[in-house]
Design a protein around this motif. Structure first.
Motif, PDB file in Angstrom:
ATOM      1  N   ASN A  88       0.810   0.074  -2.663  1.00 54.36           N
ATOM      2  CA  ASN A  88       0.920  -1.225  -3.342  1.00 54.36           C
ATOM      3  C   ASN A  88       1.045  -2.395  -2.374  1.00 54.36           C
ATOM      4  OD1 ASN A  88       0.786  -0.631  -6.176  1.00 54.36           O
ATOM      5  ND2 ASN A  88       2.773   0.385  -5.992  1.00 54.36           N
ATOM      6  N   GLY A  89       1.231  -2.110  -1.096  1.00 56.15           N
ATOM      7  CA  GLY A  89       1.262  -3.175  -0.105  1.00 56.15           C
ATOM      8  C   GLY A  89      -0.048  -3.375   0.618  1.00 56.15           C
ATOM      9  N   ALA A  90      -1.026  -2.503   0.332  1.00 58.62           N
ATOM     10  CA  ALA A  90      -2.287  -2.506   1.081  1.00 58.62           C
ATOM     11  C   ALA A  90      -3.345  -3.366   0.416  1.00 58.62           C
ATOM     12  CB  ALA A  90      -2.790  -1.079   1.244  1.00 58.62           C
ATOM     13  N   GLU A  91      -4.367  -3.703   1.209  1.00 60.32           N
ATOM     14  CA  GLU A  91      -5.493  -4.492   0.714  1.00 60.32           C
ATOM     15  C   GLU A  91      -6.744  -4.100   1.486  1.00 60.32           C
ATOM     16  OE1 GLU A  91      -7.250  -5.882  -1.647  1.00 60.32           O
ATOM     17  OE2 GLU A  91      -5.504  -7.138  -2.103  1.00 60.32           O
ATOM     18  N   GLY A  92      -7.909  -4.445   0.939  1.00 60.35           N
ATOM     19  CA  GLY A  92      -9.183  -4.288   1.630  1.00 60.35           C
ATOM     20  C   GLY A  92      -9.514  -2.854   1.987  1.00 60.35           C
ATOM     21  N   LYS A  93     -10.069  -2.674   3.204  1.00 60.04           N
ATOM     22  CA  LYS A  93     -10.494  -1.349   3.649  1.00 60.04           C
ATOM     23  C   LYS A  93      -9.315  -0.397   3.787  1.00 60.04           C
ATOM     24  CE  LYS A  93     -14.637  -2.882   6.127  1.00 60.04           C
ATOM     25  NZ  LYS A  93     -15.312  -2.948   7.454  1.00 60.04           N
ATOM     26  N   SER A 149       8.185 -10.467  -3.467  1.00 61.90           N
ATOM     27  CA  SER A 149       8.765 -10.061  -4.745  1.00 61.90           C
ATOM     28  C   SER A 149       7.847  -9.130  -5.517  1.00 61.90           C
ATOM     29  CB  SER A 149       9.101 -11.293  -5.589  1.00 61.90           C
ATOM     30  OG  SER A 149       7.938 -12.063  -5.838  1.00 61.90           O
ATOM     31  N   GLU A 150       6.535  -9.331  -5.416  1.00 64.55           N
ATOM     32  CA  GLU A 150       5.612  -8.474  -6.162  1.00 64.55           C
ATOM     33  C   GLU A 150       5.699  -7.032  -5.668  1.00 64.55           C
ATOM     34  OE1 GLU A 150       0.862  -8.057  -7.307  1.00 64.55           O
ATOM     35  OE2 GLU A 150       1.503  -9.533  -5.818  1.00 64.55           O
ATOM     36  N   PHE A 151       5.757  -6.840  -4.347  1.00 63.90           N
ATOM     37  CA  PHE A 151       5.870  -5.486  -3.798  1.00 63.90           C
ATOM     38  C   PHE A 151       7.201  -4.859  -4.211  1.00 63.90           C
ATOM     39  CE2 PHE A 151       7.201  -2.567  -0.375  1.00 63.90           C
ATOM     40  CZ  PHE A 151       6.159  -1.653  -0.432  1.00 63.90           C
TER      41      PHE A 151
END
Length: 418
Positions: A88-93, A149-151
């Motif tokens: 849930n903290g990751a993005e993209g590749k 806060s979202e994480f």
């Protein structure tokens, strides 16, 4: 629509923990098993469960190839759960790579998070006759990192993971707090997990204690020969019983499945055939779908079972390198994208796992803690004549929930006396 059925028991299992008026321990209440209720997984959840099996077996095979030790014990489920929090903290590749390795590439964030939550709750509820505990947590340096806060909300909502800021100065006091959490959530089995803390720590703790549905008779346990991989023989305590069990054999292996409690969980003892090297069998198990075929092909047979008593305490320091070998090179490198954890660039500094298991005539006690340490960019069938299943040479074992095939623990025993 493909569906998998989870079995839940409505029974209650009570141990009398006080003494009676005469000073003698109160007797145990009998186990009362009632008919289970059925909980269904959706088609997408069934796919994620199947892919979770493939991840577990690939992880074990990678550890086996890297470490070449006589005894190995890991928890694929604990690692999977910790990676689920991190995802849930990751993005993209980075996120795409994680989902590819975990087997969740075709599903939305909502689907994946809901799956982890549902699976965790289902595993905890499926057999009240045993003790199972699953805990997650996130820790961070409050003077250096501000968690978004979202994480934090996603970690708490879907993984029941409290997010706690600590004063890292002095470091030994912060480490003691986190190590106490690990110990508390594994019934005291996993001690001194960490020597220091990274900027952000993601932890999963897993504890299992279950009695066999039908105990081994201790009087039948005898000192017998166990042949190690190098051909030498040692004397070990070999347990024995004859029981109708799920049994399977093919050109590579045979297994016997010994149930715990109400039968929701079992230990699978997996033995390579005489002409098959255990490494070859381990590699075969890592082939996608092969283990599912083995499970589907099992039948009910009377089995004359011989398995050793054993205890393994294991710490793996190189899980990060193994994740790279499994396909997470971007995720574990300094170019990883984790923008949703906190402001700044973060990458995986280390991944460690510490495990414990003891198997005897009554049952099994096992525990694991997985740590993902994040650093900022500036930091470091029909019953027939009994089958004979004699595990008096190196073998593998798994503890899994039978209706979903979820593998909680997996190991190799090459020297039960070590």
């Amino acid at each position: 629509m493909k569906k998998i059925i989870l079995l839940f028991s409505l029974s209650v299992f009570l141990f009398a923990s006080c003494e009676n008026s005469g000073g003698e321990p109160a007797p145990e209440e009998p186990v009362i098993l009632t008919e289970p209720i059925n909980i269904e997984l959706t088609a997408s959840e069934a796919v994620m469960t199947s892919d979770g099996q493939d991840f577990a077996l690939k992880f074990f095979s990678t550890v086996y190839d890297a470490e070449k030790k006589e005894n190995i014990f890991v928890s694929p489920f604990s690692l999977n759960m910790a990676l689920g929090v991190l995802r849930n903290g990751a993005e993209g590749k980075t996120k795409q790579e994680m989902q590819d390795v975990l087997g969740m590439k075709d599903f939305s964030d909502g689907d994946v998070n809901a799956y982890y939550k549902k699976l965790k709750e289902a595993l905890l509820a499926t057999d009240p006759t045993l003790t199972l505990a699953i805990a997650n947590s996130v820790w961070y340096d409050k003077d250096k990192v501000t968690i978004k806060s979202e994480f934090a909300d996603l970690s708490k909502t879907w993984f029941d993971a409290p997010v706690t800021g600590l004063d890292y100065s002095p470091m030994n006091e912060a480490v003691a707090i986190v190590n106490q959490w690990c110990e508390d959530n594994t019934n005291g089995l996993i001690k001194d997990m960490l020597k220091d803390l990274t900027d952000v720590e993601i932890l999963n703790a897993l504890y299992f204690k279950g009695n066999w549905s039908d105990h081994f008779d201790a009087s039948k346990t005898k000192k017998q020969d166990f042949t190690r991989e190098n051909g030498s023989k040692i004397k070990v305590d070999l347990m024995n019983k004859e029981q109708e069990l799920s049994y399977y054999e093919d050109a590579y292996l045979s297994y016997a499945s010994v149930p715990y409690g109400n039968g929701a969980y079992s230990m699978y003892f997996v033995l390579p055939n005489e002409n098959v090297d255990i490494g070859e069998m381990t590699a075969r198990l890592a082939a996608p779908g092969y283990w599912e075929q083995c499970i589907a092909g099992g039948g009910r047979f009377m089995v004359n079972l011989y398995v050793p008593k054993f205890k393994i305490e294991y710490k793996n320091q190189d899980v990060r390198d193994m994740l790279i070998k499994m396909g997470m090179a971007i995720t574990c490198g300094d170019k990883a994208e984790f923008p949703h954890i906190a402001n700044g660039n973060f990458f995986i500094g280390r991944v460690t796992q510490k495990t414990y298991i003891q198997v005897d005539e009554k049952g099994t006690e096992a525990a694991a803690v997985t740590e993902i340490g994040m650093l900022g960019s500036s930091g470091p069938g029909e019953v027939v004549v009994p089958k004979v299943f004699r595990a008096d040479r190196p073998f593998l074992f798994m503890i899994l929930e039978r209706s979903t095939g979820t593998i909680l623990f997996m190991g190799k025993v090459g020297n039960p006396a070590a």
